[in-house]
Structure formats: structure tokens, C-alpha cells
Motif scaffolding. Structure first.
Motif, PDB file in Angstrom:
ATOM      1  N   VAL A  65       4.947 -34.178  52.588  1.00 45.81           N
ATOM      2  CA  VAL A  65       4.716 -35.805  52.090  1.00 45.81           C
ATOM      3  C   VAL A  65       5.615 -36.520  52.896  1.00 45.81           C
ATOM      4  CG1 VAL A  65       3.630 -35.086  49.899  1.00 45.81           C
ATOM      5  CG2 VAL A  65       5.992 -35.700  50.125  1.00 45.81           C
ATOM      6  N   SER A  69       5.257 -41.422  49.946  1.00 44.13           N
ATOM      7  CA  SER A  69       4.510 -40.683  48.980  1.00 44.13           C
ATOM      8  C   SER A  69       5.302 -39.941  48.158  1.00 44.13           C
ATOM      9  CB  SER A  69       3.733 -39.556  49.803  1.00 44.13           C
ATOM     10  OG  SER A  69       2.808 -39.105  48.662  1.00 44.13           O
ATOM     11  N   LEU A  73       5.768 -40.004  44.007  1.00 41.48           N
ATOM     12  CA  LEU A  73       6.136 -38.931  43.135  1.00 41.48           C
ATOM     13  C   LEU A  73       7.238 -39.078  42.357  1.00 41.48           C
ATOM     14  CD1 LEU A  73       4.842 -36.296  45.680  1.00 41.48           C
ATOM     15  CD2 LEU A  73       3.412 -36.878  43.531  1.00 41.48           C
ATOM     16  N   SER A  99       2.851 -27.996  44.020  1.00 42.08           N
ATOM     17  CA  SER A  99       2.844 -27.848  45.332  1.00 42.08           C
ATOM     18  C   SER A  99       2.800 -26.469  45.925  1.00 42.08           C
ATOM     19  CB  SER A  99       4.030 -28.909  46.039  1.00 42.08           C
ATOM     20  OG  SER A  99       4.224 -28.678  47.397  1.00 42.08           O
ATOM     21  N   ALA A 105      -0.185 -33.907  47.183  1.00 41.14           N
ATOM     22  CA  ALA A 105       0.357 -35.051  46.433  1.00 41.14           C
ATOM     23  C   ALA A 105      -0.522 -35.896  45.631  1.00 41.14           C
ATOM     24  CB  ALA A 105       1.228 -36.003  47.298  1.00 41.14           C
TER      25      ALA A 105
END
Length: 186
Positions: A65, A69, A73, A99, A105
Motif C-alpha cells: 500500500v 493508504s 489504515l 493482508s 487495503a
């Protein structure tokens, strides 16, 4: 490829930044806490931040990511830490496990983490273990992340209707899923 050393460097850099912020605020609290208590408080705060930062750095490398991003998160993990019985570190670890289970994500933000929290709360199992169970269940039966809520409901209902727990149900479903996969591929 980023190595474990890189994770440590990123985590320590973020922890150092947090430590500087805490140290600035600590000057105001020094008289009230006393030296030893303040030092212990600061150490624990830095340790928690370092662990969180390292987990988020691992998530970034594992999922690929962007920094933007990752920040989103991170905010989500902190929010879940504030709003649930789970800590931000536990939420971050669950994100990492999701993940590793192949979720993006967007999927994590789109409901997978929330479903993971619900599954963990069902029986008080560890959040990262709940993430692994959810990922494995979805993969075993070829379900989409959008089906995560339904999968959690079925696992919880099965566990509540029997003497088996969610972890037992998950272990059994792995075998049923692999057997059904064998029969559908013939």
C-alpha cells in the motif's frame, strides 16, 4: 525487497518522533508524576508506539500500500482501539494477518477488519487469530471479502449451537472445504 532491518529502522524512526512529542509534553507533567514514574510511563508509551509502527510498516511491505493508504489504515486501527475492547496494536496486527491472507487495503477497510473484530468478540479469541480464521474460511470456500460478515455469522452460530468453539469449527471446515474442492474439480 525490504528486509527486517528496514522494518526496524522505520519503526524506530516513527517511535523517535513520537518520543520527542511525548517528551515535550512530559515536561509539563514531570512534577506531578515524579521522575521514576514518568520514565516508566514514557518507556511504555514509546514501546507501544514502536510495536504499532513496526506492525504498520510490515503491513505496508506485505500489502504494497501507498503511504497515504497506510495512514488511513493507521487511523482506522487507532479508531478501533478507541471504540472497541481491542487495542490499536491488536487491530494493526489483525490488519497484517488479513493482508497475509491476501486481502487488500480496500477489503480490510471495507468490512474485513470489522468482521474480524466480531468473530474475535464471539469467544474472546485473539484478534490476529480471528483474522487468520476468517481469511482461511473465505479462501477455503472461495468466498469474497463481501461475504465476510455472513461467514462470521455462520461460524458463530455453529459454535453457539454446539460444544465446538469457533477455532474448532474453523479446523473442521478446512477439511470439509478441501474435500468439497476435490469433488468439484473432478
Amino acid at each position: 525487497v525490504v528486509t527486517t532491518l528496514a522494518y526496524d529502522i522505520i519503526a524506530r524512526d516513527r517511535a523517535s518522533s513520537t518520543f520527542r512529542k511525548i517528551a515535550g509534553a512530559a515536561g509539563l507533567l514531570g512534577g506531578a508524576f515524579g521522575g521514576a514514574a514518568l520514565a516508566q510511563f514514557l518507556k511504555k508509551s514509546v514501546d507501544v508506539e514502536a510495536q504499532f509502527s513496526q506492525t504498520m510498516a510490515s503491513l505496508q511491505v506485505n500489502s504494497g500500500v501507498s503511504e497515504k493508504s497506510l495512514e488511513s489504515l493507521s487511523r482506522m486501527a487507532v479508531k478501533f482501539g478507541q471504540d472497541t475492547v481491542f487495542s490499536a496494536n491488536e487491530a494493526a496486527q489483525a490488519m497484517l494477518e488479513l493482508s497475509k491472507g491476501g486481502m487488500t487495503a480496500a477489503q480490510i477497510k471495507g468490512g474485513a477488519l470489522q468482521s474480524t473484530l466480531q468473530l474475535a468478540a464471539t469467544e474472546g479469541i485473539e484478534l490476529d487469530r480471528s483474522a487468520t480464521i476468517l481469511s482461511q474460511t473465505l479462501h477455503t470456500f472461495g468466498l469474497r471479502t463481501a461475504d465476510a460478515g455472513k461467514a462470521v455469522d455462520l461460524l458463530a452460530a455453529g459454535a453457539l449451537a454446539s460444544t465446538a468453539g469457533v477455532e474448532d469449527m474453523s479446523a473442521g471446515l478446512k477439511y470439509a472445504g478441501s474435500r468439497s474442492e476435490e469433488h468439484t474439480s473432478e
